[in-house]
Write an enzyme that holds these catalytic residues in place. Structure first.
Site, mmCIF file in Angstrom:
data_model
loop_
_atom_site.group_PDB
_atom_site.id
_atom_site.type_symbol
_atom_site.label_atom_id
_atom_site.label_comp_id
_atom_site.label_asym_id
_atom_site.label_seq_id
_atom_site.Cartn_x
_atom_site.Cartn_y
_atom_site.Cartn_z
ATOM 1 N N ASP A 36 42.114 -68.507 53.698
ATOM 2 C CA ASP A 36 42.460 -69.717 53.460
ATOM 3 C C ASP A 36 42.571 -70.480 54.591
ATOM 4 O O ASP A 36 42.889 -71.521 54.871
ATOM 5 C CB ASP A 36 44.156 -69.299 52.891
ATOM 6 N N ARG A 83 49.762 -59.479 42.717
ATOM 7 C CA ARG A 83 49.594 -59.825 43.968
ATOM 8 C C ARG A 83 50.345 -58.638 44.733
ATOM 9 O O ARG A 83 49.648 -57.975 45.524
ATOM 10 C CB ARG A 83 49.863 -60.986 44.650
ATOM 11 N N ALA A 95 41.555 -65.372 46.712
ATOM 12 C CA ALA A 95 41.654 -64.000 46.938
ATOM 13 C C ALA A 95 39.907 -63.656 47.158
ATOM 14 O O ALA A 95 39.919 -62.653 48.181
ATOM 15 C CB ALA A 95 42.393 -63.051 46.211
ATOM 16 N N ARG A 141 55.552 -71.300 39.662
ATOM 17 C CA ARG A 141 54.952 -70.130 39.291
ATOM 18 C C ARG A 141 55.995 -68.993 39.296
ATOM 19 O O ARG A 141 56.848 -69.202 39.703
ATOM 20 C CB ARG A 141 54.021 -69.557 40.470
#
Ligand SMILES: Cc1cc2nc3c(=O)[nH]c(=O)nc-3n(C[C@H](O)[C@H](O)[C@H](O)COP(=O)(O)OP(=O)(O)OC[C@H]3O[C@@H](n4cnc5c(N)ncnc54)[C@H](O)[C@@H]3O)c2cc1C
Length: 480
Positions: A329, A123, A342, A204
């Site tokens: 989102d 990202r 995304a 994560r």
């Protein structure tokens, strides 16, 4: 209709449309909206609550449907090829046994040319790529602008935002691209539509591969494949799944698990390694010892526990006069197992810029433009959301006996309807049909969804209940 432009400092491809757009949120959806609206001749301003670029996070996939737009952005097209990863995938029991060995991701191959690879993105690099392009065309993100409320002017001619500073900003169209915690719901639907917990959260992390490779056992077990590709390993347990990926330069692992109450909705709050180790030690039957080693190889302050929150599909994305529109989102939440957060934000951006252009050429109002945009997008997005819930259900309740006979059942679904879509061409080709639907109520069939699928309202509570009670979700149509 679409005209490619040449270099990073490119000019708009179309004459000025006269439409001013204020974008709230410089995430992937917001920046992509700024780029595409600029290219289509609209005037753009973009504001962001953070004090600087929001370039954190680990990995996401950007699907072929979203990447098609890069053909108009030569610099992005080249950089995207340079920075994207193309892993193979393997599937395992959480106890480590490999069930489906490493293979490239499977595309639905019915007709046409399938993509040659996937684009798995770090990202921060993908984000930087978009931001560099935005700067190159002369649009600067205005940081430290936190929106606390959205509104429409009384005459319905402008959309507006109120900032934390008290200042107000207005434009012909305000795009709320402020993520899952958007402040736009009251303005759009007249009430707060709270996102609620799915009951799961996700540890994560991603860090330089040297940290993991310093442990010889991890280094040996998670090597690149003989063909030089990396392998994304999916490990499935009861009501959780763990993914481990040694990419060429980065090591990453994520663990979707039942939310113990400590997860937050922040990409910045860090979880101690000891907390994750403690949870891992309670898994039964146990993880193999390599999992604890992997967790311990993470740099301190490297783990985020991201709460998976959710809103049911909301068919209304814009305020009554169409001056405030939700995007990305903010308009639709996704579970990571959809692999589409995304991708769908980019598709939204492309579709919106196109609808605004066509509307201005055909002398339609902003309200009509955003209604047509939503009509073109909503059902497709809702299918992608459902796919995420179904995939998660599959991963968390694997019937190993069935898998023994048909290991392919475990593989993520990547149907032609998802990857073969071109949001710009789709908007161009379907605009008039959606316009007829809007103006005369003529039926409009959305063909960006699985063939044979007819949209039926659904909610996550019902789908999760069906899954818990052993009733699968019936996916009507061709979702292959
Ligand atoms: C910091 C961060 C890290 C992420 N990491 C990952 C990851 O590793 N893997 C993954 O799959 N997804 C990640 N995501 C989510 C992923 O980027 C999105 O799901 C997807 O790209 C859709 O993007 P979006 O633009 O709709 O929303 P987002 O990417 O969430 O962007 C929303 C933007 O709006 C800004 N914003 C929010 N509220 C306000 C406000 N009131 N006023 C002004 N600005 C506001 C936010 O700071 C943010 O920059 C991350 C998102 C963020 C913000």
């Amino acid at each position: 209709m679409s005209k490619p432009t040449e270099d990073i400092k490119m000019q708009p491809s179309y004459p000025p449309s006269g439409i001013s757009i204020l974008i709230v949120g410089a995430g992937i959806g917001g920046i992509m909206t700024a780029l595409e609206c600029y290219r289509k001749g609209h005037t753009v301003r973009i504001i962001e609550r953070s004090s600087g670029p929001v370039d954190t996070g680990d990995f996401f996939t950007v699907g072929p449907s979203a990447l098609k737009i890069l053909k108009h952005w030569p610099s992005l097209l080249a950089t995207n090829e340079e920075i994207a990863y193309d892993p193979w995938v393997s599937y395992h029991k959480h106890t480590g046994e490999c069930v489906v060995p490493p293979a490239p991701i499977e595309w639905d191959t019915t007709g046409g040319v399938v993509p040659e690879r996937i684009y798995r993105h770090h990202r921060p690099r993908f984000y930087k790529m978009l931001l560099d392009q935005l700067t190159a065309i002369g649009i600067e993100v205005e940081y430290n602008h936190r929106v606390v409320d959205y509104y429409e002017t009384e005459d319905g001619e402008k959309g507006g935002v109120k900032l934390a500073s008290g200042e107000k900003l207005e434009a012909d169209l305000v795009v709320a691209a402020d993520g899952v915690g958007t402040k736009s719901h009251v303005c759009v639907s007249g009430k707060e539509v709270r996102a609620r917990s799915t009951g799961y959260s996700i540890f994560r992390t991603a860090y330089p591969v040297e940290f993991a490779a310093a442990d010889p056992e991890i280094d040996e077990r998670f090597k690149l494949l003989e063909n030089g590709k990396s392998c994304f390993e999916m490990w499935f347990g009861h009501e959780f799944h763990f993914a481990i990926w040694r990419a060429e330069d980065i090591f990453s692992w994520v663990w979707t698990h039942k939310d113990t109450g400590s997860a937050t909705e922040s990409w910045h709050d860090k979880t101690p390694i000891a907390t994750v180790l403690s949870l891992a030690s309670k898994v039964s039957p146990p993880f193999p010892p390599i999992i604890a080693k992997i967790i311990k190889s993470t740099p301190e302050d490297g783990i985020v526990d991201w709460k998976l929150i959710w809103r049911d599909p909301q068919p209304i994305w814009s305020s009554p006069s169409g001056r405030v529109l939700q995007l990305g989102d903010a308009a639709h939440t996704f579970l990571p197992t959809s692999g589409n957060g995304a991708t769908q934000a980019v598709e939204d951006a492309v579709c919106l810029a196109t609808c605004l252009l066509l509307s201005s050429q055909q002398k339609l109002s902003i309200k009509q433009a955003v209604q047509i945009h939503t009509k073109l997008r909503f059902e497709r997005v809702s299918c992608c959301q459902l796919l995420g819930v179904v995939n998660q259900g599959t991963y968390h309740n694997v019937d190993w006996e069935k898998i023994k006979e048909n290991p392919g059942l475990l593989k993520a679904k990547y149907g032609r309807w998802i990857w073969n879509h071109d949001p710009e061409v789709y908007a161009e080709e379907n605009f008039s049909k959606a316009r007829k639907w809007l103006e005369s109520g003529e039926a409009y069939e959305n063909v960006s969804v699985p063939k044979g699928y007819v949209y039926k309202e659904w909610n996550i509570e019902q789908v999760l209940k069906d899954q818990e009670e052993g009733r699968g979700v019936e996916l009507v149509g061709d979702w292959a």
